[in-house]
Design a protein around this motif. Structure first.
Motif, PDB file in Angstrom:
ATOM      1  N   MET A  77       0.807  -1.136   0.135  1.00  0.00           N
ATOM      2  CA  MET A  77      -0.109   0.046  -0.098  1.00  0.00           C
ATOM      3  C   MET A  77       1.003   1.370  -0.117  1.00  0.00           C
ATOM      4  O   MET A  77       2.051   1.297   0.606  1.00  0.00           O
ATOM      5  CB  MET A  77      -0.949  -0.080   1.210  1.00  0.00           C
ATOM      6  CG  MET A  77      -1.803   1.305   1.080  1.00  0.00           C
ATOM      7  SD  MET A  77      -2.857   1.302   2.786  1.00  0.00           S
ATOM      8  CE  MET A  77      -1.612   1.444   4.191  1.00  0.00           C
ATOM      9  N   PHE A  78       0.541   2.281  -0.819  1.00  0.00           N
ATOM     10  CA  PHE A  78       0.859   3.469  -0.663  1.00  0.00           C
ATOM     11  C   PHE A  78       0.441   4.549   0.069  1.00  0.00           C
ATOM     12  O   PHE A  78      -0.839   4.486   0.005  1.00  0.00           O
ATOM     13  CB  PHE A  78       1.217   4.036  -1.978  1.00  0.00           C
ATOM     14  CG  PHE A  78       1.934   3.168  -3.064  1.00  0.00           C
ATOM     15  CD1 PHE A  78       1.458   2.226  -3.714  1.00  0.00           C
ATOM     16  CD2 PHE A  78       3.439   3.273  -3.274  1.00  0.00           C
ATOM     17  CE1 PHE A  78       2.252   1.343  -4.596  1.00  0.00           C
ATOM     18  CE2 PHE A  78       4.441   2.244  -3.773  1.00  0.00           C
ATOM     19  CZ  PHE A  78       3.575   1.408  -4.497  1.00  0.00           C
ATOM     20  N   ARG A  79       1.285   5.636   0.738  1.00  0.00           N
ATOM     21  CA  ARG A  79       0.759   6.599   1.542  1.00  0.00           C
ATOM     22  C   ARG A  79       1.677   7.931   1.206  1.00  0.00           C
ATOM     23  O   ARG A  79       2.766   7.906   0.932  1.00  0.00           O
ATOM     24  CB  ARG A  79       0.766   6.271   3.155  1.00  0.00           C
ATOM     25  CG  ARG A  79      -0.041   5.123   3.308  1.00  0.00           C
ATOM     26  CD  ARG A  79       0.195   4.744   4.801  1.00  0.00           C
ATOM     27  NE  ARG A  79      -0.139   5.887   5.805  1.00  0.00           N
ATOM     28  CZ  ARG A  79       1.003   5.959   7.032  1.00  0.00           C
ATOM     29  NH1 ARG A  79       1.671   4.966   7.247  1.00  0.00           N
ATOM     30  NH2 ARG A  79       0.505   6.869   7.896  1.00  0.00           N
ATOM     31  N   THR A  80       0.988   8.861   1.467  1.00  0.00           N
ATOM     32  CA  THR A  80       1.582  10.434   1.328  1.00  0.00           C
ATOM     33  C   THR A  80       1.589  10.898   2.611  1.00  0.00           C
ATOM     34  O   THR A  80       0.397  11.224   3.212  1.00  0.00           O
ATOM     35  CB  THR A  80       1.103  11.095   0.333  1.00  0.00           C
ATOM     36  OG1 THR A  80       1.034  10.371  -0.962  1.00  0.00           O
ATOM     37  CG2 THR A  80       1.926  12.530   0.110  1.00  0.00           C
ATOM     38  N   LEU A  81       3.000  11.233   3.414  1.00  0.00           N
ATOM     39  CA  LEU A  81       2.863  11.744   4.366  1.00  0.00           C
ATOM     40  C   LEU A  81       3.491  13.384   4.574  1.00  0.00           C
ATOM     41  O   LEU A  81       4.285  13.549   3.577  1.00  0.00           O
ATOM     42  CB  LEU A  81       3.989  11.153   5.669  1.00  0.00           C
ATOM     43  CG  LEU A  81       3.742   9.503   5.623  1.00  0.00           C
ATOM     44  CD1 LEU A  81       4.825   9.044   6.165  1.00  0.00           C
ATOM     45  CD2 LEU A  81       2.498   9.179   6.107  1.00  0.00           C
ATOM     46  N   ASN A  82       2.928  14.027   5.266  1.00  0.00           N
ATOM     47  CA  ASN A  82       3.167  15.425   5.411  1.00  0.00           C
ATOM     48  C   ASN A  82       3.955  15.663   6.646  1.00  0.00           C
ATOM     49  O   ASN A  82       3.303  15.801   7.802  1.00  0.00           O
ATOM     50  CB  ASN A  82       1.966  16.448   5.150  1.00  0.00           C
ATOM     51  CG  ASN A  82       2.274  18.001   5.134  1.00  0.00           C
ATOM     52  OD1 ASN A  82       2.465  18.418   5.974  1.00  0.00           O
ATOM     53  ND2 ASN A  82       2.400  18.409   3.752  1.00  0.00           N
ATOM     54  N   VAL A  83       5.147  15.989   6.652  1.00  0.00           N
ATOM     55  CA  VAL A  83       5.986  16.122   7.728  1.00  0.00           C
ATOM     56  C   VAL A  83       6.546  17.484   7.739  1.00  0.00           C
ATOM     57  O   VAL A  83       7.565  17.483   6.775  1.00  0.00           O
ATOM     58  CB  VAL A  83       6.750  14.947   8.045  1.00  0.00           C
ATOM     59  CG1 VAL A  83       7.731  15.142   9.441  1.00  0.00           C
ATOM     60  CG2 VAL A  83       6.368  13.642   8.030  1.00  0.00           C
ATOM     61  N   ARG A  84       6.562  18.590   8.746  1.00  0.00           N
ATOM     62  CA  ARG A  84       7.225  19.654   8.617  1.00  0.00           C
ATOM     63  C   ARG A  84       7.029  20.432   7.435  1.00  0.00           C
ATOM     64  O   ARG A  84       7.955  20.982   6.708  1.00  0.00           O
ATOM     65  CB  ARG A  84       8.745  19.481   9.057  1.00  0.00           C
ATOM     66  CG  ARG A  84       8.680  19.099  10.665  1.00  0.00           C
ATOM     67  CD  ARG A  84      10.092  18.972  10.883  1.00  0.00           C
ATOM     68  NE  ARG A  84      10.867  17.920  10.261  1.00  0.00           N
ATOM     69  CZ  ARG A  84      12.210  17.390  10.572  1.00  0.00           C
ATOM     70  NH1 ARG A  84      12.822  17.958  11.619  1.00  0.00           N
ATOM     71  NH2 ARG A  84      12.822  16.502   9.768  1.00  0.00           N
ATOM     72  N   GLY A  85       5.925  20.231   6.586  1.00  0.00           N
ATOM     73  CA  GLY A  85       5.861  20.829   5.414  1.00  0.00           C
ATOM     74  C   GLY A  85       6.295  20.188   4.258  1.00  0.00           C
ATOM     75  O   GLY A  85       6.293  20.779   3.003  1.00  0.00           O
ATOM     76  N   LYS A  86       6.734  19.145   4.519  1.00  0.00           N
ATOM     77  CA  LYS A  86       7.561  18.238   3.506  1.00  0.00           C
ATOM     78  C   LYS A  86       6.442  17.080   3.102  1.00  0.00           C
ATOM     79  O   LYS A  86       6.128  16.493   4.042  1.00  0.00           O
ATOM     80  CB  LYS A  86       8.814  17.668   3.604  1.00  0.00           C
ATOM     81  CG  LYS A  86       9.659  19.055   3.710  1.00  0.00           C
ATOM     82  CD  LYS A  86      11.237  18.500   4.175  1.00  0.00           C
ATOM     83  CE  LYS A  86      12.174  19.531   4.378  1.00  0.00           C
ATOM     84  NZ  LYS A  86      13.712  19.032   4.500  1.00  0.00           N
ATOM     85  N   ASN A  87       6.302  16.734   1.853  1.00  0.00           N
ATOM     86  CA  ASN A  87       5.640  15.426   1.456  1.00  0.00           C
ATOM     87  C   ASN A  87       6.461  14.471   1.157  1.00  0.00           C
ATOM     88  O   ASN A  87       7.493  14.521   0.441  1.00  0.00           O
ATOM     89  CB  ASN A  87       4.570  15.903   0.156  1.00  0.00           C
ATOM     90  CG  ASN A  87       3.377  16.617   0.413  1.00  0.00           C
ATOM     91  OD1 ASN A  87       2.895  16.694   1.532  1.00  0.00           O
ATOM     92  ND2 ASN A  87       3.039  17.310  -0.599  1.00  0.00           N
ATOM     93  N   ILE A  88       6.208  13.259   1.766  1.00  0.00           N
ATOM     94  CA  ILE A  88       7.196  12.208   1.671  1.00  0.00           C
ATOM     95  C   ILE A  88       6.284  10.977   1.120  1.00  0.00           C
ATOM     96  O   ILE A  88       4.928  10.537   1.727  1.00  0.00           O
ATOM     97  CB  ILE A  88       7.611  11.536   3.089  1.00  0.00           C
ATOM     98  CG1 ILE A  88       8.627  12.535   3.582  1.00  0.00           C
ATOM     99  CG2 ILE A  88       8.490  10.617   2.812  1.00  0.00           C
ATOM    100  CD1 ILE A  88       9.112  12.634   4.894  1.00  0.00           C
ATOM    101  N   ARG A  89       6.408  10.404   0.057  1.00  0.00           N
ATOM    102  CA  ARG A  89       5.750   9.237  -0.534  1.00  0.00           C
ATOM    103  C   ARG A  89       6.243   7.983   0.067  1.00  0.00           C
ATOM    104  O   ARG A  89       7.315   7.614  -0.106  1.00  0.00           O
ATOM    105  CB  ARG A  89       5.755   9.142  -2.104  1.00  0.00           C
ATOM    106  CG  ARG A  89       5.111   8.083  -2.857  1.00  0.00           C
ATOM    107  CD  ARG A  89       3.679   8.492  -2.833  1.00  0.00           C
ATOM    108  NE  ARG A  89       2.754   7.627  -3.557  1.00  0.00           N
ATOM    109  CZ  ARG A  89       1.306   7.613  -3.359  1.00  0.00           C
ATOM    110  NH1 ARG A  89       0.814   8.520  -2.667  1.00  0.00           N
ATOM    111  NH2 ARG A  89       0.521   6.784  -4.170  1.00  0.00           N
ATOM    112  N   VAL A  90       5.140   6.908   0.510  1.00  0.00           N
ATOM    113  CA  VAL A  90       6.002   5.813   1.417  1.00  0.00           C
ATOM    114  C   VAL A  90       4.974   4.689   0.931  1.00  0.00           C
ATOM    115  O   VAL A  90       4.048   4.703   0.490  1.00  0.00           O
ATOM    116  CB  VAL A  90       5.580   6.184   3.016  1.00  0.00           C
ATOM    117  CG1 VAL A  90       6.019   4.924   3.672  1.00  0.00           C
ATOM    118  CG2 VAL A  90       6.236   7.320   3.634  1.00  0.00           C
TER     119      VAL A  90
END
Length: 489
Positions: free
Chosen positions: A147-160
């Motif tokens: 499964m894919f998720r998109t995280l937003n941490v400290r204004g940065k988008n990270i695709r996981v």
């Protein structure tokens, strides 16, 4: 909306142009974003499979134990080097280093977690701020599922990617590989720059087509302009005749004709105003000039000089009074900011005005009576005290002027339906019915034998209107006149 409407034609043009641009632009962005997102997801899947395969390679050498799993994950994530003495693990490490470098795994975030979250291994670049986001709402999936998720941490988008790691003897774990999306967005921006270069070309083409269409649409405007140029200040009676114009053009013609009508009315008003002003000023100035000429013809006695100077002084005051009234009228018509509205007690205000005029009336043998009809103080109104004072002084001055000696002026205040009604009733000769509808006009005097500029009641009427109020007048010949000033409370 009519088909012969300019609004319809322009809206069709702009809708078509904007629609074309948005369709092309949205299509390009859609394919670009999808392509990059699919490419990113595919790369994450390959990297997760590589991590999964490497950990299992280490386990095949070290054995199917929890200690072996911890050591395998640590070596995979670069937290521990392969043992040279143990040739098989050292060879796996050499091969994995080359593969990790080719997959650019050294820059990616890698997390290896157990199902209960107690055993967690992280790559060195996954700092404490990012770890909670990776472990939040994680789902353990079946073998072969991911499964894919998109995280937003400290204004940065990270695709996981959440990739399951399953072993029969060790249980289920989760491999997470994340990549920052900023480099991807930079590539998207590069594409946008390319699109931006092509937009001016499209706009130039659109401008050419639009100018041709606008020229046809605005052709009636040129006809209206030509007609309007024929209207001059010497002849304001000319009007533009409506042809078979579009709906908006018909409205424009009607508005323009209405404006010319208002200008014609204003010019006529200015002409009449100037005539009356000149007439009012001419009489006292003529008297002043005549008295001065008489004094200069020969020597006069001191008494004669005093008499002439007294006349000159009185006429000068009359001129100054007329000029002051004219200036005040100008401010009332065009400078509404001179009004300073405030809340105040009207009963107290009106009582002060009566007391100030009582002495003037007493000198003429006129009595003033005040009646508060079902009124209790305070009675608040919102207005400009200075100008309302001028309003009532003008009305009371008229009452004193026309009331004969021995007469009486009755003043009354009422409150009704949210309005304050002030009444000033005199016992003078009254006003003839044919004059009643004209007494508020500029320079109008019902009795030509009484000196005055004819501006007092006009000023009072203007002040009342600017307070959202009105002045009513009733009169009977031989029985006096009654003025009612109605103001909102």
């Amino acid at each position: 909306m009519k088909f012969n409407s300019i609004k319809f034609e322009i809206s069709i043009l702009y809708t078509a142009i904007l629609g074309l641009i948005l369709i092309v632009f949205s299509g390009i962005l859609y394919f670009i974003s999808n392509a990059f997102l699919q490419q990113t997801d595919q790369q994450l899947k390959v990297k997760a499979q590589a991590v999964d395969s490497t950990v299992k390679s280490y386990l095949n050498v070290l054995g199917q134990t929890h200690n072996a799993l911890s050591e395998s994950v640590a070596m995979t994530l670069g937290l521990k080097s392969g043992n040279f003495l143990q040739y098989k693990t050292w060879r796996i490490s050499r091969k994995w280093q080359a593969q990790a470098q080719s997959l650019n795994l050294n820059r990616e975030y890698i997390n290896f977690a157990s199902k209960d979250g107690k055993e967690v291994f992280n790559s060195p670049n996954l700092d404490k701020a990012l770890r909670p986001a990776f472990l939040e709402d994680i789902q353990f999936l079946q073998q072969g599922k991911f499964m894919f998720r998109t995280l937003n941490v400290r204004g940065k988008n990270i695709r996981v990617i959440n990739f399951p790691f399953t072993d029969r003897s060790l249980g289920q774990y989760l491999i997470q590989v994340g990549v920052p999306q900023e480099p991807i967005m930079q590539q998207v921006r590069n594409w946008l720059y390319s699109i931006a270069i092509s937009v001016p070309i499209i706009l130039l083409l659109t401008n050419f087509v639009g100018s041709q269409l606008a020229a046809r649409i605005l052709r009636p405007v040129y006809e209206i302009t030509d007609m309007a140029n024929r209207i001059t200040q010497q002849d304001l009676s000319a009007r533009i005749k409506s042809k078979h114009f579009d709906k908006e053009m018909e409205s424009l013609v009607e508005s323009f004709n209405d404006m010319i009508a208002r200008l014609e009315k204003s010019f006529n008003h200015i002409e009449q105003f100037s005539y009356h002003a000149a007439h009012e000023l001419k009489t006292p100035l003529t008297i002043i000039q005549g008295e001065a000429d008489l004094l200069l013809r020969r020597e006069r006695s001191a008494h004669e000089y005093r008499q002439a100077l007294k006349i000159i002084q009185e006429e000068s005051q009359r001129v100054l009074k007329t000029v002051d009234d004219l200036l005040l009228l100008t401010k009332l018509d065009y400078q509404h900011e001179v009004f300073k509205f405030e809340q105040f007690d009207f009963i107290e205000f009106f009582s002060e005005i009566i007391e100030q005029n009582r002495l003037i009336a007493a000198n003429k043998g006129i009595g003033i009576r005040m009646n508060l009809k079902n009124i209790s103080s305070p009675l608040m109104v919102n207005g400009d005290r200075l100008h309302l004072r001028r309003l009532f002084f003008n009305i009371i001055d008229n009452a004193i002027k026309f009331t004969p000696e021995g007469g009486c002026i009755d003043m009354r205040i009422e409150y009704s339906d949210g309005k304050v009604i002030s009444t000033v009733a005199d016992t003078g000769p009254g006003i003839a019915p044919e004059h009643l509808d004209k007494i508020f006009d500029e320079f109008y005097r019902a009795n030509k034998n009484i000196l005055g500029s004819g501006l007092g009641l006009n000023i009072a009427h203007s002040i009342a209107q600017l307070h959202q109020g009105e002045i009513q007048v009733e009169s009977q010949l031989g029985r006096g006149t009654t003025f009612k000033v109605i103001l909102p409370s």
